[in-house]
Design a protein around this motif. Structure first.
Motif, mmCIF file in Angstrom:
data_model
loop_
_atom_site.group_PDB
_atom_site.id
_atom_site.type_symbol
_atom_site.label_atom_id
_atom_site.label_comp_id
_atom_site.label_asym_id
_atom_site.label_seq_id
_atom_site.Cartn_x
_atom_site.Cartn_y
_atom_site.Cartn_z
ATOM 1 N N SER A 142 0.823 -1.212 0.000
ATOM 2 C CA SER A 142 0.000 0.000 0.000
ATOM 3 C C SER A 142 0.858 1.262 0.000
ATOM 4 C CB SER A 142 -0.951 0.001 1.193
ATOM 5 O OG SER A 142 -0.232 0.121 2.387
ATOM 6 N N ILE A 143 2.080 1.166 0.460
ATOM 7 C CA ILE A 143 2.999 2.308 0.363
ATOM 8 C C ILE A 143 3.526 2.440 -1.064
ATOM 9 C CG2 ILE A 143 5.255 3.157 1.110
ATOM 10 C CD1 ILE A 143 4.629 2.006 3.866
ATOM 11 N N LEU A 144 3.700 1.318 -1.751
ATOM 12 C CA LEU A 144 4.205 1.348 -3.121
ATOM 13 C C LEU A 144 3.168 1.838 -4.135
ATOM 14 C CD1 LEU A 144 6.353 -1.864 -3.594
ATOM 15 C CD2 LEU A 144 7.079 0.488 -3.872
ATOM 16 N N LEU A 145 1.899 1.650 -3.874
ATOM 17 C CA LEU A 145 0.868 2.017 -4.845
ATOM 18 C C LEU A 145 0.878 3.496 -5.245
ATOM 19 C CD1 LEU A 145 -2.152 -0.185 -3.814
ATOM 20 C CD2 LEU A 145 -0.801 -0.335 -5.882
ATOM 21 N N GLY A 163 2.917 5.163 -8.533
ATOM 22 C CA GLY A 163 2.380 5.338 -9.877
ATOM 23 C C GLY A 163 1.695 6.673 -10.056
ATOM 24 N N LEU A 164 1.116 7.201 -8.993
ATOM 25 C CA LEU A 164 0.423 8.483 -9.090
ATOM 26 C C LEU A 164 1.380 9.659 -9.169
ATOM 27 C CD1 LEU A 164 -2.422 7.876 -6.495
ATOM 28 C CD2 LEU A 164 -2.598 7.826 -8.975
ATOM 29 N N ILE A 165 2.538 9.536 -8.532
ATOM 30 C CA ILE A 165 3.469 10.662 -8.528
ATOM 31 C C ILE A 165 4.476 10.581 -9.669
ATOM 32 C CG2 ILE A 165 3.269 10.957 -6.047
ATOM 33 C CD1 ILE A 165 6.102 9.747 -5.836
ATOM 34 N N SER A 166 4.309 9.616 -10.552
ATOM 35 C CA SER A 166 5.302 9.443 -11.618
ATOM 36 C C SER A 166 5.357 10.633 -12.558
ATOM 37 C CB SER A 166 5.013 8.164 -12.403
ATOM 38 O OG SER A 166 3.758 8.277 -13.054
ATOM 39 N N ASN A 167 4.266 11.380 -12.709
ATOM 40 C CA ASN A 167 4.279 12.544 -13.595
ATOM 41 C C ASN A 167 4.788 13.797 -12.909
ATOM 42 O OD1 ASN A 167 3.234 11.024 -15.678
ATOM 43 N ND2 ASN A 167 1.118 11.490 -15.118
ATOM 44 N N SER A 168 4.782 13.835 -11.605
ATOM 45 C CA SER A 168 5.151 15.059 -10.893
ATOM 46 C C SER A 168 6.601 15.092 -10.432
ATOM 47 C CB SER A 168 4.230 15.257 -9.690
ATOM 48 O OG SER A 168 4.351 14.174 -8.808
ATOM 49 N N VAL A 169 7.314 13.991 -10.467
ATOM 50 C CA VAL A 169 8.725 13.987 -10.074
ATOM 51 C C VAL A 169 9.567 13.523 -11.259
ATOM 52 C CG1 VAL A 169 8.289 13.597 -7.632
ATOM 53 C CG2 VAL A 169 8.585 11.653 -9.123
ATOM 54 N N PRO A 170 10.841 13.888 -11.275
ATOM 55 C CA PRO A 170 11.705 13.425 -12.362
ATOM 56 C C PRO A 170 11.837 11.898 -12.359
ATOM 57 C CG PRO A 170 12.748 15.203 -11.137
ATOM 58 C CD PRO A 170 11.507 14.840 -10.401
ATOM 59 N N ILE A 177 12.550 6.439 -9.917
ATOM 60 C CA ILE A 177 13.168 5.112 -9.980
ATOM 61 C C ILE A 177 14.022 4.856 -8.742
ATOM 62 C CG2 ILE A 177 14.890 3.738 -11.225
ATOM 63 C CD1 ILE A 177 13.738 4.912 -13.813
ATOM 64 N N PHE A 178 14.746 5.883 -8.274
ATOM 65 C CA PHE A 178 15.586 5.725 -7.092
ATOM 66 C C PHE A 178 14.736 5.441 -5.847
ATOM 67 C CE2 PHE A 178 17.694 7.555 -3.351
ATOM 68 C CZ PHE A 178 18.806 6.718 -3.304
ATOM 69 N N ILE A 179 13.644 6.182 -5.662
ATOM 70 C CA ILE A 179 12.794 5.991 -4.488
ATOM 71 C C ILE A 179 12.130 4.620 -4.533
ATOM 72 C CG2 ILE A 179 10.675 6.770 -3.359
ATOM 73 C CD1 ILE A 179 11.490 9.613 -4.095
ATOM 74 N N GLY A 180 11.548 4.281 -5.674
ATOM 75 C CA GLY A 180 10.888 2.980 -5.796
ATOM 76 C C GLY A 180 11.864 1.833 -5.677
ATOM 77 N N GLY A 181 13.036 1.968 -6.303
ATOM 78 C CA GLY A 181 14.037 0.905 -6.243
ATOM 79 C C GLY A 181 14.593 0.704 -4.851
ATOM 80 N N SER A 182 14.874 1.809 -4.158
ATOM 81 C CA SER A 182 15.403 1.672 -2.797
ATOM 82 C C SER A 182 14.372 1.052 -1.863
ATOM 83 C CB SER A 182 15.863 3.031 -2.269
ATOM 84 O OG SER A 182 14.779 3.928 -2.205
ATOM 85 N N PHE A 183 13.112 1.410 -2.039
ATOM 86 C CA PHE A 183 12.075 0.801 -1.206
ATOM 87 C C PHE A 183 11.949 -0.684 -1.509
ATOM 88 C CE2 PHE A 183 7.712 -0.166 0.049
ATOM 89 C CZ PHE A 183 7.743 0.298 1.343
#
Length: 117
Positions: free
Chosen positions: A72-75, A78-85, A90-96
């Motif tokens: 539920s933290i990962l979901l 996908g919503l913030i993919s347009n608002s951040v570089p 990729i770094f935030i999602g990959g590290s998590f």
């Protein structure tokens, strides 16, 4: 500020009075053996209703809850993919995901996920 304090005191007094009145006027019953025992079709229970459960089951349930919360933290990623570089995303999602995978590896090596041992 004085009005806030007075309204707080009034709300605490009203709440306390309602709790006190509900405990005084609540329907009290004397607890006896028949009322506290589990009901098994009118017969006395054969076993204790408080049988212990397996600690393995508890650990698996805790691991499931942890990974469910992590999903539920990962979901929202996908919503913030347009608002951040993309590189930050990729770094935030990959590290998590690395932290989640490391936790899963630790649970696996600790043999918490083994049901039969």
């Amino acid at each position: 500020m004085k009005i806030l304090f007075i309204s707080f005191c009034i709300s605490v007094l009203i709440s306390s009075a309602l709790i006190l009145l509900s405990t005084i006027f609540s329907k009290k019953t004397i607890l006896d053996r028949e009322k506290t025992s589990p009901f098994e079709c009118g017969f006395d229970p054969k076993n204790s209703s408080r049988i212990p459960f397996s600690i393995r089951f508890f650990l698996i349930a805790i691991v499931f809850l942890i990974f469910d919360i992590e999903i539920s933290i990962l979901l929202p990623l996908g919503l913030i993919s347009n608002s951040v570089p993309p590189l930050v995303w990729i770094f935030i999602g990959g590290s998590f995901l690395v932290v989640v995978t490391a936790g899963l590896y630790y649970e696996w090596k600790e043999s918490t996920l083994d049901w039969i041992t």
